[in-house]
Enzyme design. Sequence first.
Site, PDB file in Angstrom:
ATOM      1  N   GLY A 126     -66.640 -67.978 -15.166  1.00 57.17           N
ATOM      2  CA  GLY A 126     -67.393 -67.202 -14.187  1.00 57.17           C
ATOM      3  C   GLY A 126     -66.864 -65.795 -14.037  1.00 57.17           C
ATOM      4  O   GLY A 126     -67.195 -64.890 -14.814  1.00 57.17           O
ATOM      5  N   CYS A 127     -66.014 -65.615 -13.059  1.00 53.20           N
ATOM      6  CA  CYS A 127     -65.551 -64.276 -12.692  1.00 53.20           C
ATOM      7  C   CYS A 127     -64.670 -63.625 -13.749  1.00 53.20           C
ATOM      8  O   CYS A 127     -64.721 -62.411 -13.942  1.00 53.20           O
ATOM      9  CB  CYS A 127     -64.850 -64.327 -11.341  1.00 53.20           C
ATOM     10  N   VAL A 128     -63.855 -64.413 -14.453  1.00 53.55           N
ATOM     11  CA  VAL A 128     -63.019 -63.847 -15.518  1.00 53.55           C
ATOM     12  C   VAL A 128     -63.911 -63.330 -16.641  1.00 53.55           C
ATOM     13  O   VAL A 128     -63.794 -62.176 -17.070  1.00 53.55           O
ATOM     14  CB  VAL A 128     -61.993 -64.883 -16.041  1.00 53.55           C
TER      15      VAL A 128
END
Length: 190
Positions: A126-128
Site C-alpha cells: 500500500g503506502c510503501v
Amino acid sequence: MIVIDVNRGFTDPASPLVCDLDGVVAAIRRVLEVARGAGIPVAFTTVSYDDAGKQTAAAFIDKIPALLTLDAGTHWVEIDPRIAPRDDEPVLNKLFASAFFGTALSSFLTANHCDSLIVTGASTSGCVRATVVDAIQHGYRPIVPREAVGDRNPEAHAANLYDIETKYGDVVSVDELIAQLEELAVTHAR
C-alpha cells in the site's frame, strides 16, 4: 529517509489495523541509527483523520473503514516509541497512501538537497509502494531495505518487492544499506 506509518495504530495488538511489524521496527531502528550518524535527513509519516480529513478521504475510508481508528489526537496516530522521531525530524500527516500526496515531503527533500529516498515502513503493498512509485516519478531514486518494510499479507509483500525492484527502485538488504550508509558516514565526517 522516510519511515511510513509505523504508528501505534499499525503496531499495537489492540488496534484493528495491527500488522506484525516487530521485525520491521527492529530493522528500521538499525537503519535509523546509521542514517542519522551519516547525516541523512529523516522524516516520518502517520495517518490521522479529523472531521475535514474524513470528508476529504471519504472514498479511501469507504474502502478501508478501519482507518477511522486513526482519529486525530489519539495515541493510535503516534509514531511507535521504539523508533520515535527526534525533535528535528518532521512527522508528516497523510490522508491517503503516498507520502508525497498532500504532504510537504517534496519540499522537505528539496530543502535537504536529496536525490534518493530510503523508504521504510508499512505496508509494502500500500503506502510503501505508492510512495516508491511517486518518488521515482518525482525524480528521486528509491531504495527499499527489504527487512524494513512489512505487510499483513506475505504474498502481497513479496509481489510488491518484486515489482519495486523490477520497475521503480532498488530493493536491498538492511545489511547492504547499512554498509553503504556507514561508508557515507565516514565521508560525511571528513
